[in-house]
Design a protein around this motif. Structure first.
Motif, PDB file in Angstrom:
ATOM      1  N   ASP A 140       0.838  -1.196   0.000  1.00 56.30           N
ATOM      2  CA  ASP A 140       0.000   0.000   0.000  1.00 56.30           C
ATOM      3  C   ASP A 140       0.877   1.252   0.000  1.00 56.30           C
ATOM      4  OD1 ASP A 140      -1.996   1.873   0.241  1.00 56.30           O
ATOM      5  OD2 ASP A 140      -2.581   1.324   2.270  1.00 56.30           O
ATOM      6  N   ASN A 141       1.908   1.262   0.832  1.00 51.30           N
ATOM      7  CA  ASN A 141       2.832   2.394   0.857  1.00 51.30           C
ATOM      8  C   ASN A 141       3.560   2.551  -0.471  1.00 51.30           C
ATOM      9  OD1 ASN A 141       2.197   2.942   3.540  1.00 51.30           O
ATOM     10  ND2 ASN A 141       3.828   1.640   4.338  1.00 51.30           N
ATOM     11  N   ALA A 142       3.873   1.412  -1.104  1.00 48.18           N
ATOM     12  CA  ALA A 142       4.600   1.460  -2.374  1.00 48.18           C
ATOM     13  C   ALA A 142       3.786   2.146  -3.465  1.00 48.18           C
ATOM     14  CB  ALA A 142       4.994   0.048  -2.806  1.00 48.18           C
ATOM     15  N   VAL A 143       2.502   1.840  -3.547  1.00 44.01           N
ATOM     16  CA  VAL A 143       1.697   2.466  -4.596  1.00 44.01           C
ATOM     17  C   VAL A 143       1.493   3.949  -4.302  1.00 44.01           C
ATOM     18  CG1 VAL A 143      -0.645   2.098  -3.688  1.00 44.01           C
ATOM     19  CG2 VAL A 143      -0.252   2.036  -6.137  1.00 44.01           C
ATOM     20  N   ARG A 144       1.487   4.334  -3.035  1.00 44.63           N
ATOM     21  CA  ARG A 144       1.419   5.755  -2.696  1.00 44.63           C
ATOM     22  C   ARG A 144       2.681   6.473  -3.177  1.00 44.63           C
ATOM     23  NH1 ARG A 144      -2.688   6.588   1.251  1.00 44.63           N
ATOM     24  NH2 ARG A 144      -3.482   4.607   2.058  1.00 44.63           N
TER      25      ARG A 144
ATOM     26  N   VAL B 152      18.009  -2.524  -4.176  1.00 43.00           N
ATOM     27  CA  VAL B 152      19.135  -1.709  -3.717  1.00 43.00           C
ATOM     28  C   VAL B 152      19.838  -1.058  -4.896  1.00 43.00           C
ATOM     29  CG1 VAL B 152      21.393  -1.794  -2.585  1.00 43.00           C
ATOM     30  CG2 VAL B 152      19.468  -3.045  -1.601  1.00 43.00           C
ATOM     31  N   GLU B 153      19.995  -1.815  -5.977  1.00 39.19           N
ATOM     32  CA  GLU B 153      20.642  -1.278  -7.171  1.00 39.19           C
ATOM     33  C   GLU B 153      19.835  -0.139  -7.785  1.00 39.19           C
ATOM     34  OE1 GLU B 153      23.423  -0.823 -10.269  1.00 39.19           O
ATOM     35  OE2 GLU B 153      23.512  -1.685  -8.250  1.00 39.19           O
TER      36      GLU B 153
ATOM     37  N   LEU C  19      10.329   3.831  -2.587  1.00 35.66           N
ATOM     38  CA  LEU C  19       9.715   2.634  -3.167  1.00 35.66           C
ATOM     39  C   LEU C  19      10.566   1.400  -2.895  1.00 35.66           C
ATOM     40  CD1 LEU C  19       8.194   3.753  -6.579  1.00 35.66           C
ATOM     41  CD2 LEU C  19       7.214   2.022  -5.087  1.00 35.66           C
ATOM     42  N   ALA C  20      11.876   1.553  -3.093  1.00 36.21           N
ATOM     43  CA  ALA C  20      12.767   0.427  -2.813  1.00 36.21           C
ATOM     44  C   ALA C  20      12.686   0.029  -1.346  1.00 36.21           C
ATOM     45  CB  ALA C  20      14.199   0.796  -3.196  1.00 36.21           C
ATOM     46  N   ALA C  21      12.624   1.018  -0.450  1.00 38.00           N
ATOM     47  CA  ALA C  21      12.548   0.725   0.983  1.00 38.00           C
ATOM     48  C   ALA C  21      11.245   0.010   1.327  1.00 38.00           C
ATOM     49  CB  ALA C  21      12.675   2.024   1.780  1.00 38.00           C
ATOM     50  N   ASP C  22      10.117   0.466   0.743  1.00 36.13           N
ATOM     51  CA  ASP C  22       8.830  -0.185   1.016  1.00 36.13           C
ATOM     52  C   ASP C  22       8.861  -1.658   0.616  1.00 36.13           C
ATOM     53  OD1 ASP C  22       7.616   2.083   2.051  1.00 36.13           O
ATOM     54  OD2 ASP C  22       6.922   2.759   0.092  1.00 36.13           O
ATOM     55  N   LEU C  23       9.434  -1.932  -0.533  1.00 41.74           N
ATOM     56  CA  LEU C  23       9.483  -3.317  -1.008  1.00 41.74           C
ATOM     57  C   LEU C  23      10.493  -4.140  -0.211  1.00 41.74           C
ATOM     58  CD1 LEU C  23       9.156  -2.548  -4.799  1.00 41.74           C
ATOM     59  CD2 LEU C  23       7.455  -3.664  -3.358  1.00 41.74           C
TER      60      LEU C  23
ATOM     61  N   SER D  93       9.763  -7.491   1.952  1.00 43.08           N
ATOM     62  CA  SER D  93      10.536  -8.736   1.848  1.00 43.08           C
ATOM     63  C   SER D  93      11.008  -9.238   3.204  1.00 43.08           C
ATOM     64  CB  SER D  93      11.753  -8.512   0.940  1.00 43.08           C
ATOM     65  OG  SER D  93      12.761  -7.761   1.606  1.00 43.08           O
ATOM     66  N   GLY D  94      10.800  -8.429   4.258  1.00 40.59           N
ATOM     67  CA  GLY D  94      11.170  -8.878   5.595  1.00 40.59           C
ATOM     68  C   GLY D  94      12.355  -8.163   6.203  1.00 40.59           C
ATOM     69  N   TYR D  95      12.946  -7.213   5.502  1.00 41.55           N
ATOM     70  CA  TYR D  95      14.055  -6.462   6.061  1.00 41.55           C
ATOM     71  C   TYR D  95      13.580  -5.557   7.204  1.00 41.55           C
ATOM     72  CZ  TYR D  95      18.105  -7.343   3.004  1.00 41.55           C
ATOM     73  OH  TYR D  95      19.182  -7.897   2.370  1.00 41.55           O
TER      74      TYR D  95
END
Length: 372
Positions: free
Chosen positions: A263-267, A322-323, A350-354, A358-360
């Motif tokens: 949800d955060n990613a699409v925002r 990360v890349e 977006l990278a952080a949300d995903l 993933s569990g990070y």
């Protein structure tokens, strides 16, 4: 006149294609669990009410079972219980009122009104309240057979039996929790990746209109987010309550844990598309390779979707995320503008949300997205 001539064409475009026999057969195959639940559940409810409780005209037992299976099959546990209570309350209140005032036109109006009032005071609402009202109407219209003693208690018990059997069938012949949540999440991730690809294309072609299209698509995803959230709650309860799905609990929880972060990613995707549009409309210099960073995000989402479905680790998807964030940081021009900095920041978000999905942990994400 032109508008009148265009009207038939617009209507034609709005028409939905007619379902083929093959489409209906596909839907029928998908409903095999519902058919099994209905056939076994109604028969069992009727058998218990008729042969074990010795009730005559035990039609409320199979009816309550059908209501729970059809109306409550996709609902969360508490809502399903309230649905059973709504049916039983409508039966009890309606029958008691009928015993006091009889049947007739004005009695029908009074019975429905008082049933809704009492059900509301008991905290019933929505579908449960509707079923309470319809149950009382059915009672007011059906005259019990001669010799039926204490129909209020009999029909109240029948409704409880039917509702309980319906709930039991939902647990014993449950939905495929993994399939249901995977379908929703995969559709969501596919649309999100398409939005990012379109946003990247807007930067490559310096097309602000394309970025606006990506923004509109991202905005239209909110109902899908709500549906995905609801499905996640439903399948989580199924995996926890149904013995037939206990082995899916770990995989289901992996999906459920990702939903909030998606949800955060699409925002963030909405903000990204809006900033890209603003940069292009203001004629600012397009940061070199920023489109490649956004494309890398889209590819990472595809990898993430596959790992999620196969219940594998997310190592490759994490590396791609990360890349993508690293590429966005490098792509910032020497003369940073507000919009170009916002674009890089949104790619990182977006990278952080995903990565969260993933569990990070927060510390792990901060460590991996530190490029200073």
């Amino acid at each position: 006149m032109a508008g009148a001539r265009d009207m038939p064409l617009r209507r034609l475009r709005l028409r939905r294609p007619t379902d083929t026999l093959g489409d209906r057969l596909y839907v029928l195959r998908r409903r095999w669990r519902t058919l099994v639940r209905l056939s076994l559940g109604t028969a069992m409810a009727y058998f218990i009410a008729t042969h074990l409780l010795h009730h005559q005209q035990a039609f409320f037992a199979p009816i309550a079972c059908i209501i729970v299976l059809i109306a409550g099959g996709g609902l969360r546990g508490r809502t399903s219980y309230e649905l059973v209570l709504g049916v039983a309350t409508g039966v009890l209140v309606g029958e008691l009122l009928i015993l006091a005032i009889g049947r007739g036109t004005w009695q029908m109006a009074l019975i429905v009104t008082l049933t809704v009032v009492i059900s509301t005071l008991l905290g019933l609402k929505g579908l449960a309240l509707t079923q309470a009202a319809t149950s009382s109407v059915l009672l007011a219209a059906v005259i019990p057979a001669a010799g039926v003693s204490n129909p209020a208690i009999s029909r109240f018990l029948d409704a409880l039996v039917g509702g309980a059997v319906g709930l039991a069938m939902i647990l014993l012949v449950p939905r495929n929790a993994i399939r249901d949540i995977d379908r929703e999440v995969q559709n969501f991730l596919t649309r999100l990746a398409d939005i990012l690809s379109r946003t990247a294309q807007a930067l490559r072609t310096v097309d602000a209109n394309l970025a606006d299209l990506a923004l509109e698509e991202a905005r239209s995803m909110q109902p899908q987010v709500e549906s995905m959230t609801s499905t996640a709650a439903n399948v989580s309860e199924i995996a926890r309550m149904s013995p037939m799905r206990w082995k899916q609990r770990g995989h289901v929880q992996t999906y459920v844990a990702t939903v909030r972060d998606l949800d955060n990613a699409v925002r963030d995707a909405r903000v990204l598309a809006r900033k890209v549009s603003a940069l292009l409309r203001h004629g600012e210099v397009v940061p070199p390779d920023m489109d490649i960073a956004i494309d890398a995000l889209a590819r990472a989402i595809g990898i993430f979707a596959g790992d999620l479905s196969e219940h594998e680790d997310f190592d490759e998807a994490r590396q791609q995320l990360v890349e993508a964030a690293r590429m966005a940081s490098i792509a910032l021009p020497d003369a940073i503008t507000m919009n170009s900095a916002s674009i890089a920041a949104q790619i990182r978000s977006l990278a952080a949300d995903l990565l969260y999905a993933s569990g990070y942990t927060r510390d792990e994400i901060d460590e991996r997205l530190e490029f200073g």
